[in-house]
Design a protein around this motif. Structure first.
Motif, PDB file in Angstrom:
ATOM      1  N   ALA A 220     -47.025 -19.679 -18.649  1.00 14.96           N
ATOM      2  CA  ALA A 220     -46.839 -18.230 -18.717  1.00 14.96           C
ATOM      3  C   ALA A 220     -45.369 -17.900 -18.949  1.00 14.96           C
ATOM      4  O   ALA A 220     -44.486 -18.415 -18.257  1.00 14.96           O
ATOM      5  N   VAL A 221     -45.117 -17.024 -19.921  1.00 17.78           N
ATOM      6  CA  VAL A 221     -43.751 -16.645 -20.288  1.00 17.78           C
ATOM      7  C   VAL A 221     -43.641 -15.128 -20.372  1.00 17.78           C
ATOM      8  O   VAL A 221     -44.646 -14.424 -20.557  1.00 17.78           O
ATOM      9  N   PRO A 222     -42.436 -14.589 -20.236  1.00 20.41           N
ATOM     10  CA  PRO A 222     -42.254 -13.134 -20.320  1.00 20.41           C
ATOM     11  C   PRO A 222     -42.269 -12.643 -21.764  1.00 20.41           C
ATOM     12  O   PRO A 222     -41.455 -13.078 -22.586  1.00 20.41           O
ATOM     13  N   LEU A 223     -43.199 -11.753 -22.087  1.00 14.74           N
ATOM     14  CA  LEU A 223     -43.276 -11.129 -23.407  1.00 14.74           C
ATOM     15  C   LEU A 223     -42.790  -9.692 -23.267  1.00 14.74           C
ATOM     16  O   LEU A 223     -43.450  -8.864 -22.638  1.00 14.74           O
ATOM     17  N   THR A 224     -41.631  -9.400 -23.806  1.00 13.08           N
ATOM     18  CA  THR A 224     -40.984  -8.110 -23.552  1.00 13.08           C
ATOM     19  C   THR A 224     -41.351  -7.026 -24.557  1.00 13.08           C
ATOM     20  O   THR A 224     -41.373  -5.843 -24.208  1.00 13.08           O
ATOM     21  N   GLN A 225     -41.655  -7.406 -25.809  1.00 11.89           N
ATOM     22  CA  GLN A 225     -42.024  -6.394 -26.788  1.00 11.89           C
ATOM     23  C   GLN A 225     -42.674  -7.032 -28.005  1.00 11.89           C
ATOM     24  O   GLN A 225     -42.528  -8.231 -28.257  1.00 11.89           O
ATOM     25  N   VAL A 226     -43.431  -6.198 -28.737  1.00  9.69           N
ATOM     26  CA  VAL A 226     -44.036  -6.598 -30.010  1.00  9.69           C
ATOM     27  C   VAL A 226     -43.584  -5.586 -31.053  1.00  9.69           C
ATOM     28  O   VAL A 226     -43.769  -4.381 -30.872  1.00  9.69           O
ATOM     29  N   THR A 227     -42.994  -6.070 -32.128  1.00  7.37           N
ATOM     30  CA  THR A 227     -42.474  -5.195 -33.172  1.00  7.37           C
ATOM     31  C   THR A 227     -43.256  -5.394 -34.458  1.00  7.37           C
ATOM     32  O   THR A 227     -43.495  -6.532 -34.882  1.00  7.37           O
ATOM     33  N   VAL A 228     -43.660  -4.287 -35.062  1.00  8.33           N
ATOM     34  CA  VAL A 228     -44.337  -4.311 -36.355  1.00  8.33           C
ATOM     35  C   VAL A 228     -43.293  -4.106 -37.445  1.00  8.33           C
ATOM     36  O   VAL A 228     -42.518  -3.146 -37.403  1.00  8.33           O
ATOM     37  N   THR A 229     -43.237  -5.012 -38.408  1.00  7.50           N
ATOM     38  CA  THR A 229     -42.334  -4.857 -39.547  1.00  7.50           C
ATOM     39  C   THR A 229     -43.156  -4.843 -40.820  1.00  7.50           C
ATOM     40  O   THR A 229     -44.145  -5.574 -40.942  1.00  7.50           O
ATOM     41  N   THR A 230     -42.762  -4.020 -41.757  1.00 12.72           N
ATOM     42  CA  THR A 230     -43.444  -3.932 -43.044  1.00 12.72           C
ATOM     43  C   THR A 230     -42.467  -4.347 -44.128  1.00 12.72           C
ATOM     44  O   THR A 230     -41.389  -3.759 -44.265  1.00 12.72           O
ATOM     45  N   ASN A 231     -42.833  -5.365 -44.883  1.00 14.13           N
ATOM     46  CA  ASN A 231     -41.950  -5.907 -45.894  1.00 14.13           C
ATOM     47  C   ASN A 231     -42.147  -5.205 -47.230  1.00 14.13           C
ATOM     48  O   ASN A 231     -43.254  -4.823 -47.600  1.00 14.13           O
TER      49      ASN A 231
END
Length: 394
Positions: A220-231
């Motif tokens: 188990a690890v700390p997941l701080t954020q998820v970012t969506v990027t559009t190329n």
């Protein structure tokens, strides 16, 4: 199908120096199933068994010849020299105990058997008196001749150390490396490779960046954020630059993720998963069955990618791993388009694929479920993962 050749095995003597790391290949039964397996040897003389690898459990179990309801015809031996069950009467080192146990998995399957001990080897690493469960009954269908747990001892139903902990004194480094082949790299092995006692440096771009382990149970690890990027360029061009982005921040119990090679997809709390897809152009909620957990559809040619942030360490999930490979719809008129700017019926004639990120209503702080995020094959294909034991496990 894969072919195998017999290998010479060495027995570790007390005065032998540590061995270097060793890489063993992994195979997969079906592309759309989370069944990664490798060959282990159990007993004396050693019996080869294809077992599923699982970093989210810690027990080693295999069906035995006395199993009353094990349908061994369902176990895939891949037309090679491996067995579909462990013949305990043929092993001179098999030691049963009087303690029976049951294991229940999240998908409704389960096994029951007797805690036992025997010699277990993977590659040239040999562990004597390894705790295992000799399975006498099963619930549901299993496609391999057992499960090989790679988690921490606290997860063990048998109360014994997992094999990798017992073998670690033989390792050059207190770690194992896991590499899963992606759609763009299928030349390594049928499904990837497991490196025991180290890592495959040829698959690394520099030194690995380690993330703090939250506890020694799951990985188990700390997941701080998820970012969506559009190329701005095509989805297959990894060198393209981002034209837009949107970030979903996580905190508290919702910021915990486990690395699970026994799961196919990526699972997270529905509220956050919905927020991620709401930032992907053309994504639509699959509401055909009226189930909030039906998942999302998105254009098969989407240019969106995700960045999973673990503190200062980022892992990019490219668009090729964000969509499941088989198209399931042409312009799903029964769904509602969800974008960052509007919610309107989708009318564009495009091919739609299921997303590999799936919402789970049970994975939320309010329901007290932990861990909140499960990072399966879809995530693990995006990076080379080193699982390390030490004063600061990571």
């Amino acid at each position: 199908m894969r072919s195998k050749s017999p290998r010479r095995r060495r027995v570790l003597k007390p005065n032998m120096e540590k061995r270097l790391s060793e890489t063993v290949p992994m195979s997969k039964l079906h592309e759309d199933q989370a069944v990664l397996y490798t060959t282990i040897f159990v007993g004396n003389p050693p019996q080869p068994l294809d077992v599923q690898l699982d970093t989210a459990s810690s027990d080693l179990w295999t069906p035995i010849s006395g199993c009353t309801n094990c349908n061994t015809t369902l176990i895939q031996t891949q037309s090679d020299h491996t067995s579909s069950l462990f013949n305990i009467s043929s092993s001179t080192t098999f030691i049963p105990t009087s303690r029976g146990v049951k294991i229940a998995y999240g998908d409704g399957t389960g096994v029951g058997g007797v805690v036992s001990k025997d010699t277990v080897s993977v590659g040239d690493f040999v562990v004597h008196n390894q705790t295992l469960i000799a399975v006498e009954s099963v619930q549901g269908q299993f496609d391999t001749a057992g499960v090989f747990g790679l988690g921490w001892p606290t997860l063990s139903t048998s109360r014994g150390n997992p094999w990798w902990i017992n073998a670690i004194d033989q390792f050059d480094e207190p770690e194992f490396g896991l590499y899963l082949t992606s759609p763009t790299n299928v030349t390594i092995a049928p499904a990837g490779q497991l490196t025991l006692g180290g890592r495959n440096e040829s698959l690394l771009d520099g030194e690995p960046q380690f993330v703090r382990l939250l506890e020694q149970s799951f990985w188990a690890v700390p997941l701080t954020q998820v970012t969506v990027t559009t190329n701005s360029s095509s989805a297959t061009n990894t060198a393209s630059t981002s034209s837009s982005s949107a970030t979903v921040s996580l905190a508290g119990d919702d910021a915990v993720a486990i690395l699970d090679c026994g799961s196919e997809l990526i699972y997270g709390p529905t509220v956050y998963v919905d927020a991620v897809y709401a930032s992907i152009e053309g994504a639509v909620k699959n509401e055909a069955d009226g189930d909030d957990d039906d998942g999302w559809l998105l254009p098969c040619d989407t240019r969106a990618s995700l960045v999973f942030s673990f503190g200062t360490v980022d892992v990019v999930l490219p668009s090729s791993l964000l969509v499941q490979p088989s198209p399931i719809a042409q312009s799903p008129a029964t769904s509602t388009s969800r974008t960052s700017t509007s919610a309107t019926p989708s009318t564009t004639a495009r091919r739609y694929c299921s997303g590999t990120l799936v919402g789970d209503n049970d994975a939320s702080t309010t329901n007290g479920a932990s861990p909140a995020w499960i990072l399966g094959h879809a995530f693990l294909k995006a990076t080379y993962t080193v699982f390390r034991k030490g004063t600061s496990p990571s």
